[in-house]
Scaffold this motif. Structure first.
Motif, PDB file in Angstrom:
ATOM      1  N   LYS A   1     -46.570  39.614  80.410  1.00 11.85           N
ATOM      2  CA  LYS A   1     -45.680  38.528  80.820  1.00 11.85           C
ATOM      3  C   LYS A   1     -44.238  38.833  80.405  1.00 11.85           C
ATOM      4  O   LYS A   1     -43.292  38.616  81.170  1.00 11.85           O
ATOM      5  N   LEU A   2     -44.092  39.362  79.171  1.00 12.36           N
ATOM      6  CA  LEU A   2     -42.758  39.720  78.686  1.00 12.36           C
ATOM      7  C   LEU A   2     -42.148  40.829  79.541  1.00 12.36           C
ATOM      8  O   LEU A   2     -40.949  40.823  79.826  1.00 12.36           O
ATOM      9  N   GLU A   3     -42.959  41.780  79.940  1.00 11.18           N
ATOM     10  CA  GLU A   3     -42.475  42.880  80.779  1.00 11.18           C
ATOM     11  C   GLU A   3     -42.023  42.367  82.151  1.00 11.18           C
ATOM     12  O   GLU A   3     -40.991  42.807  82.683  1.00 11.18           O
ATOM     13  N   GLU A   4     -42.819  41.415  82.700  1.00 14.51           N
ATOM     14  CA  GLU A   4     -42.434  40.822  83.978  1.00 14.51           C
ATOM     15  C   GLU A   4     -41.109  40.073  83.856  1.00 14.51           C
ATOM     16  O   GLU A   4     -40.227  40.192  84.717  1.00 14.51           O
ATOM     17  N   GLU A   5     -40.984  39.306  82.757  1.00  8.79           N
ATOM     18  CA  GLU A   5     -39.742  38.571  82.536  1.00  8.79           C
ATOM     19  C   GLU A   5     -38.571  39.542  82.335  1.00  8.79           C
ATOM     20  O   GLU A   5     -37.453  39.301  82.815  1.00  8.79           O
ATOM     21  N   LYS A   6     -38.845  40.644  81.630  1.00  8.96           N
ATOM     22  CA  LYS A   6     -37.822  41.662  81.408  1.00  8.96           C
ATOM     23  C   LYS A   6     -37.363  42.260  82.728  1.00  8.96           C
ATOM     24  O   LYS A   6     -36.155  42.411  82.986  1.00  8.96           O
TER      25      LYS A   6
ATOM     26  N   GLN B   1     -37.605  40.901  85.638  1.00  8.73           N
ATOM     27  CA  GLN B   1     -36.892  39.856  86.404  1.00  8.73           C
ATOM     28  C   GLN B   1     -35.436  39.742  85.941  1.00  8.73           C
ATOM     29  O   GLN B   1     -34.521  39.604  86.753  1.00  8.73           O
ATOM     30  N   VAL B   2     -35.249  39.808  84.615  1.00  9.84           N
ATOM     31  CA  VAL B   2     -33.880  39.752  84.061  1.00  9.84           C
ATOM     32  C   VAL B   2     -33.079  40.957  84.513  1.00  9.84           C
ATOM     33  O   VAL B   2     -31.904  40.834  84.907  1.00  9.84           O
ATOM     34  N   ILE B   3     -33.711  42.141  84.469  1.00  6.76           N
ATOM     35  CA  ILE B   3     -33.031  43.369  84.906  1.00  6.76           C
ATOM     36  C   ILE B   3     -32.651  43.288  86.384  1.00  6.76           C
ATOM     37  O   ILE B   3     -31.531  43.630  86.780  1.00  6.76           O
ATOM     38  N   ALA B   4     -33.613  42.797  87.194  1.00  4.13           N
ATOM     39  CA  ALA B   4     -33.352  42.676  88.633  1.00  4.13           C
ATOM     40  C   ALA B   4     -32.224  41.679  88.897  1.00  4.13           C
ATOM     41  O   ALA B   4     -31.350  41.917  89.738  1.00  4.13           O
ATOM     42  N   LYS B   5     -32.256  40.564  88.166  1.00  4.58           N
ATOM     43  CA  LYS B   5     -31.210  39.549  88.323  1.00  4.58           C
ATOM     44  C   LYS B   5     -29.857  40.112  87.896  1.00  4.58           C
ATOM     45  O   LYS B   5     -28.834  39.905  88.563  1.00  4.58           O
ATOM     46  N   TYR B   6     -29.848  40.863  86.780  1.00  6.38           N
ATOM     47  CA  TYR B   6     -28.601  41.460  86.289  1.00  6.38           C
ATOM     48  C   TYR B   6     -28.053  42.459  87.297  1.00  6.38           C
ATOM     49  O   TYR B   6     -26.838  42.479  87.580  1.00  6.38           O
ATOM     50  N   ARG B   7     -28.951  43.284  87.848  1.00  7.32           N
ATOM     51  CA  ARG B   7     -28.514  44.268  88.833  1.00  7.32           C
ATOM     52  C   ARG B   7     -27.948  43.588  90.081  1.00  7.32           C
ATOM     53  O   ARG B   7     -26.925  44.019  90.620  1.00  7.32           O
ATOM     54  N   ALA B   8     -28.632  42.529  90.526  1.00  7.40           N
ATOM     55  CA  ALA B   8     -28.164  41.795  91.709  1.00  7.40           C
ATOM     56  C   ALA B   8     -26.797  41.168  91.464  1.00  7.40           C
ATOM     57  O   ALA B   8     -25.893  41.234  92.311  1.00  7.40           O
ATOM     58  N   GLU B   9     -26.653  40.562  90.268  1.00  3.86           N
ATOM     59  CA  GLU B   9     -25.366  39.941  89.940  1.00  3.86           C
ATOM     60  C   GLU B   9     -24.270  40.989  89.803  1.00  3.86           C
ATOM     61  O   GLU B   9     -23.129  40.769  90.217  1.00  3.86           O
ATOM     62  N   THR B  10     -24.625  42.137  89.211  1.00  2.68           N
ATOM     63  CA  THR B  10     -23.651  43.227  89.061  1.00  2.68           C
ATOM     64  C   THR B  10     -23.199  43.747  90.418  1.00  2.68           C
ATOM     65  O   THR B  10     -22.007  43.971  90.652  1.00  2.68           O
ATOM     66  N   GLU B  11     -24.170  43.945  91.318  1.00  3.98           N
ATOM     67  CA  GLU B  11     -23.832  44.417  92.664  1.00  3.98           C
ATOM     68  C   GLU B  11     -22.969  43.396  93.404  1.00  3.98           C
ATOM     69  O   GLU B  11     -22.039  43.768  94.120  1.00  3.98           O
ATOM     70  N   GLU B  12     -23.269  42.122  93.198  1.00  2.00           N
ATOM     71  CA  GLU B  12     -22.469  41.076  93.847  1.00  2.00           C
ATOM     72  C   GLU B  12     -21.043  41.064  93.302  1.00  2.00           C
ATOM     73  O   GLU B  12     -20.077  40.924  94.075  1.00  2.00           O
TER      74      GLU B  12
END
Length: 229
Positions: free
Chosen positions: A38-43, A45-56
């Motif tokens: 679960k922690l890995e999935e959340e991790k 998700q955070v990485i994906a969100k960070y990457r998306a926000e960074t790209e934006e």
């Protein structure tokens, strides 16, 4: 017999304790694995969100740079066009008396040397017509400058508006003063007394200096606004 039973009971009890402990450990390990998953999935998700926000953010930054670049180039082009027209008008305005008016005066003087009255009168008529045509041409060139000035007002600050107003007044005064001098020089009073032109010349000089001062102030403000983009 009792001993055997006791041994069996002891073994069963020990086995029960072991199985209970084993099941607890196994359940605990499973829970830990599930928590880790679960922690890995959340991790992720955070990485994906960070990457998306960074790209934006990168995309917005790139668009902002392009927008600023366009605004800079557009303003610079309009400023350059305006000053080109203004300098062209000022150069023409300053050369009127040297390049355009002197030949007109020469033709008028040549006509006055003729004894025949009708030819002398025609020379004066031709001179007046040339003067009016020159005044009209100066006003037309002034209108071009003013039109370009109005375009610049759409993209500049209130400070720039004020400086443009001041320059507009200065240019109009100088243009009107030049026309005034040309008209005075086409009168019979001027031919009697050429000194009457002196106050008009002094006024034109004052207006010319005002145009230069307003032009320099406007140019500095344009540089400032370009640097702020």
């Amino acid at each position: 017999m009792d001993l055997a039973i006791n041994i069996v009971c002891f073994g069963a009890g020990a086995l029960s304790i072991y199985l209970t402990a084993y099941l607890k450990i196994k359940g605990k390990n499973k829970a830990i694995l599930e928590d880790n998953h679960k922690l890995e999935e959340e991790k992720q998700q955070v990485i994906a969100k960070y990457r998306a926000e960074t790209e934006e953010l990168k995309k917005r930054h790139a668009l902002d740079i392009e927008k600023r670049k366009f605004q800079y180039e557009d303003k610079r082009a309009q400023f350059s066009k305006y000053f080109s027209l203004l300098d062209e008008f000022n150069n023409k305005h300053n050369s009127v008396f040297l390049e355009r008016f002197q030949p007109m005066m020469k033709n008028l003087l040549s006509g006055y040397l003729i004894k025949e009255e009708s030819l002398r009168r025609q020379a004066l008529i031709n001179f007046n017509e040339d003067v009016q045509a020159l005044v009209f041409e100066l006003n037309e060139d002034h209108l071009k400058v003013k039109t370009e000035q109005n375009s610049i007002r759409l993209i500049t600050s209130s400070k720039m508006d004020t400086l443009l107003d001041e320059l507009e007044v200065a240019v109009k005064n100088a243009t009107d003063s030049s026309a005034e001098i040309l008209n005075v020089m086409s009168t019979s009073e001027f031919w009697v007394d050429q000194t009457i032109i002196k106050p008009y010349q002094e006024k034109l000089t004052t207006f010319g200096l005002a145009v230069q001062s307003s032009r320099d102030a406007l140019k500095e403000q344009m540089k400032l606004e370009l640097n702020e983009i």
